[in-house]
Design a protein around this motif. Sequence first.
Motif, PDB file in Angstrom:
ATOM      1  N   SER A   1      22.275 -10.731 -29.982  1.00 20.98           N
ATOM      2  CA  SER A   1      21.610 -11.817 -29.254  1.00 20.98           C
ATOM      3  C   SER A   1      22.671 -12.662 -28.560  1.00 20.98           C
ATOM      4  N   VAL A   2      22.397 -13.010 -27.307  1.00 24.48           N
ATOM      5  CA  VAL A   2      23.394 -13.669 -26.457  1.00 24.48           C
ATOM      6  C   VAL A   2      22.810 -14.946 -25.858  1.00 24.48           C
ATOM      7  N   ILE A   3      23.658 -15.959 -25.695  1.00 19.32           N
ATOM      8  CA  ILE A   3      23.268 -17.165 -24.966  1.00 19.32           C
ATOM      9  C   ILE A   3      24.400 -17.533 -24.008  1.00 19.32           C
ATOM     10  N   LEU A   4      24.049 -17.957 -22.798  1.00 11.22           N
ATOM     11  CA  LEU A   4      25.036 -18.310 -21.785  1.00 11.22           C
ATOM     12  C   LEU A   4      25.119 -19.832 -21.639  1.00 11.22           C
ATOM     13  N   GLY A   5      26.315 -20.322 -21.299  1.00 12.30           N
ATOM     14  CA  GLY A   5      26.512 -21.739 -21.029  1.00 12.30           C
ATOM     15  C   GLY A   5      27.108 -21.931 -19.649  1.00 12.30           C
ATOM     16  N   ALA A   6      26.436 -22.686 -18.791  1.00 17.72           N
ATOM     17  CA  ALA A   6      26.884 -22.887 -17.409  1.00 17.72           C
ATOM     18  C   ALA A   6      27.763 -24.133 -17.310  1.00 17.72           C
TER      19      ALA A   6
ATOM     20  N   THR B   1      30.347 -26.871 -13.755  1.00 21.91           N
ATOM     21  CA  THR B   1      29.389 -27.831 -13.197  1.00 21.91           C
ATOM     22  C   THR B   1      29.873 -28.426 -11.866  1.00 21.91           C
ATOM     23  N   PHE B   2      30.977 -27.915 -11.365  1.00 26.58           N
ATOM     24  CA  PHE B   2      31.522 -28.456 -10.111  1.00 26.58           C
ATOM     25  C   PHE B   2      30.907 -27.788  -8.885  1.00 26.58           C
ATOM     26  N   ARG B   3      30.223 -26.654  -9.103  1.00 25.10           N
ATOM     27  CA  ARG B   3      29.576 -25.963  -7.976  1.00 25.10           C
ATOM     28  C   ARG B   3      28.133 -25.649  -8.357  1.00 25.10           C
ATOM     29  N   ALA B   4      27.221 -26.138  -7.550  1.00 24.77           N
ATOM     30  CA  ALA B   4      25.803 -25.839  -7.798  1.00 24.77           C
ATOM     31  C   ALA B   4      25.570 -24.333  -7.767  1.00 24.77           C
ATOM     32  N   ALA B   5      26.301 -23.644  -6.874  1.00 26.63           N
ATOM     33  CA  ALA B   5      26.139 -22.187  -6.729  1.00 26.63           C
ATOM     34  C   ALA B   5      26.493 -21.455  -8.016  1.00 26.63           C
ATOM     35  N   ALA B   6      27.504 -21.953  -8.731  1.00 29.47           N
ATOM     36  CA  ALA B   6      27.922 -21.298  -9.979  1.00 29.47           C
ATOM     37  C   ALA B   6      26.806 -21.383 -11.019  1.00 29.47           C
ATOM     38  N   ILE B   7      26.159 -22.551 -11.106  1.00 31.63           N
ATOM     39  CA  ILE B   7      25.056 -22.728 -12.058  1.00 31.63           C
ATOM     40  C   ILE B   7      23.882 -21.836 -11.668  1.00 31.63           C
ATOM     41  N   ASP B   8      23.550 -21.837 -10.371  1.00 30.94           N
ATOM     42  CA  ASP B   8      22.419 -21.031  -9.883  1.00 30.94           C
ATOM     43  C   ASP B   8      22.653 -19.541 -10.098  1.00 30.94           C
ATOM     44  N   GLN B   9      23.879 -19.094  -9.809  1.00 33.09           N
ATOM     45  CA  GLN B   9      24.200 -17.666  -9.969  1.00 33.09           C
ATOM     46  C   GLN B   9      24.092 -17.240 -11.428  1.00 33.09           C
ATOM     47  N   LEU B  10      24.555 -18.098 -12.333  1.00 31.01           N
ATOM     48  CA  LEU B  10      24.494 -17.753 -13.757  1.00 31.01           C
ATOM     49  C   LEU B  10      23.040 -17.730 -14.240  1.00 31.01           C
ATOM     50  N   LYS B  11      22.210 -18.625 -13.696  1.00 30.28           N
ATOM     51  CA  LYS B  11      20.779 -18.610 -14.041  1.00 30.28           C
ATOM     52  C   LYS B  11      20.127 -17.308 -13.591  1.00 30.28           C
TER      53      LYS B  11
ATOM     54  N   ALA C   1      23.035 -22.212 -29.785  1.00 37.79           N
ATOM     55  CA  ALA C   1      23.351 -20.904 -30.389  1.00 37.79           C
ATOM     56  C   ALA C   1      23.192 -20.943 -31.905  1.00 37.79           C
ATOM     57  N   ILE C   2      23.635 -22.043 -32.517  1.00 33.94           N
ATOM     58  CA  ILE C   2      23.485 -22.215 -33.968  1.00 33.94           C
ATOM     59  C   ILE C   2      22.001 -22.256 -34.337  1.00 33.94           C
ATOM     60  N   ALA C   3      21.237 -23.024 -33.558  1.00 32.32           N
ATOM     61  CA  ALA C   3      19.797 -23.165 -33.835  1.00 32.32           C
ATOM     62  C   ALA C   3      19.072 -21.833 -33.692  1.00 32.32           C
ATOM     63  N   LYS C   4      19.477 -21.047 -32.696  1.00 35.65           N
ATOM     64  CA  LYS C   4      18.814 -19.755 -32.432  1.00 35.65           C
ATOM     65  C   LYS C   4      19.417 -18.616 -33.250  1.00 35.65           C
ATOM     66  N   GLN C   5      20.506 -18.911 -33.973  1.00 38.19           N
ATOM     67  CA  GLN C   5      21.262 -17.898 -34.728  1.00 38.19           C
ATOM     68  C   GLN C   5      21.738 -16.766 -33.806  1.00 38.19           C
ATOM     69  N   SER C   6      22.246 -17.158 -32.654  1.00 38.72           N
ATOM     70  CA  SER C   6      22.744 -16.181 -31.678  1.00 38.72           C
ATOM     71  C   SER C   6      24.046 -15.548 -32.168  1.00 38.72           C
ATOM     72  N   ASP C   7      24.238 -14.288 -31.801  1.00 40.27           N
ATOM     73  CA  ASP C   7      25.461 -13.578 -32.184  1.00 40.27           C
ATOM     74  C   ASP C   7      26.634 -13.930 -31.277  1.00 40.27           C
ATOM     75  N   VAL C   8      26.344 -14.067 -29.977  1.00 40.02           N
ATOM     76  CA  VAL C   8      27.407 -14.227 -28.983  1.00 40.02           C
ATOM     77  C   VAL C   8      27.082 -15.381 -28.045  1.00 40.02           C
TER      78      VAL C   8
ATOM     79  N   ASP D   1      17.727 -11.259 -19.116  1.00 39.08           N
ATOM     80  CA  ASP D   1      16.732 -11.810 -20.037  1.00 39.08           C
ATOM     81  C   ASP D   1      17.397 -12.371 -21.292  1.00 39.08           C
ATOM     82  N   VAL D   2      18.334 -13.311 -21.057  1.00 43.81           N
ATOM     83  CA  VAL D   2      18.965 -14.042 -22.155  1.00 43.81           C
ATOM     84  C   VAL D   2      18.852 -15.537 -21.851  1.00 43.81           C
ATOM     85  N   PRO D   3      18.819 -16.386 -22.872  1.00 43.58           N
ATOM     86  CA  PRO D   3      18.719 -17.838 -22.638  1.00 43.58           C
ATOM     87  C   PRO D   3      20.004 -18.401 -22.040  1.00 43.58           C
TER      88      PRO D   3
END
Length: 313
Positions: free
Chosen positions: A142-147, A150-160, A190-197, A167-169
Motif C-alpha cells: 500500500s502506497v501514499i504520495l505526498g506533494a 509546493t512551489f509549483r502548482a504544476a508539480a502538485i497537479d501532475q502528482l495528483k 500513512a500511520i493512520a492508514k497503515q501504509s507500507d510505503v 489509484d493511490v491516495p
Amino acid sequence: MGIFNFFSKEKKEDLQHGLDKTKTSVFSKLTKAIVGKSHVDDDVLDNLEEVLITSDVGVATTLKIIERIQKRVAKDKYVSTSELNQVLKDEIASLLSESGETDFSLTKNPQPYVIMVVGVNGVGKTTTIGKLAYKFKQAGHSVILGAADTFRAAAIDQLKIWADRVDVPIVAQDMGSDPASVAFDTLKSAIAKQSDVVIVDTAGRLHNKVNLMNELSKIKNVMQKVVPDAPHEILLVLDASTGQNAVEQAKQFSAATEINALALTKLDGTAKGGVAIGISDTLKIPIKYIGLGEKMTDLQIFDKTEFVNTLFE
C-alpha cells in the motif's frame, strides 16, 4: 516480500531497446578506435580514452578504467583488440560494483518505508514517483504520495494525476504551503492508514544550495517527529540525456542532503547512457532505478550486470 521480478525476457528486451542509442554510439567509436590494430597498445588506449569521455563516462572515471586496462595489458603481456570489448566490460562491471548494493526487500524495513524524492524540475521526478508507486502497488504494497513540491502548482497537479492513474491516495495542500507541513501530514496519514510505503516529492531548486539544504533538513526533521528514522531512502532523480550536467546536479544535491539512491531517467532517448558509469563511480551511490520510456511499466531496477552485458553485447 521482494518488490518485483525485474528481468523477465520482456524486460531484457526493453533494456536492449533503451540502450540502443548509447550502444550504437559507443560501438561505432570503438570500431574506429581499433581500426588497423591487432593488439591493445598506447594508441588504442588513447583512442579508447577519447571514446569513453565522448560517451559521457566522465574524465575521472575514464582515467580509472584506462589505468585498469593498462595494468591488465601489462600483466597479460598481450591483449588483442578482439578481446578489448570483454576487457572493457569486465573493468566497467568491476567499477560499478564498488558503488554499493541496494536492498529491495521491505520486510527488513519499518512501516511505513519513507522515500523522499529530490531532483531539479524537468528530470522526470513526478513521472518516476508515479511509476514507483505503480511498482510497489503491483508488488502488493500500500502506497501514499505526498506533494511537498509546493512551489509549483504544476508539480502538485501532475502528482495528483499520477495518484489517480495508479489509484493511490495523495496528501496535498495549496501552492505556497509549507513543504514540511505536507510531509508531516503525509506521514500522519500513512500511520493512520497503515501504509507500507510513503513517497514524498520535494522542490528541486538548485539556485541557492543553502536554501535547498535548509528546506530538505526541515522536511526530514518534521518527518522524524512522526517516524523517528525517516526518510529511509533519499532518491535523487537525474536525466541521463543531460550527460555531465547530471553529474554536476548529483554533486550539488549530495552536498545538500544525504542521497542514498539514484534514479536515472530518459535512457531510451539518449546516446549518453555512459553517464550511468560516471555518476555511480563519482558519487559511490548506487543507481537503483532506470527509466526507459513514458509508460507506467517503463521503470526498471538497475541491474549492473545486465546493464554492462547489454551495453557490450
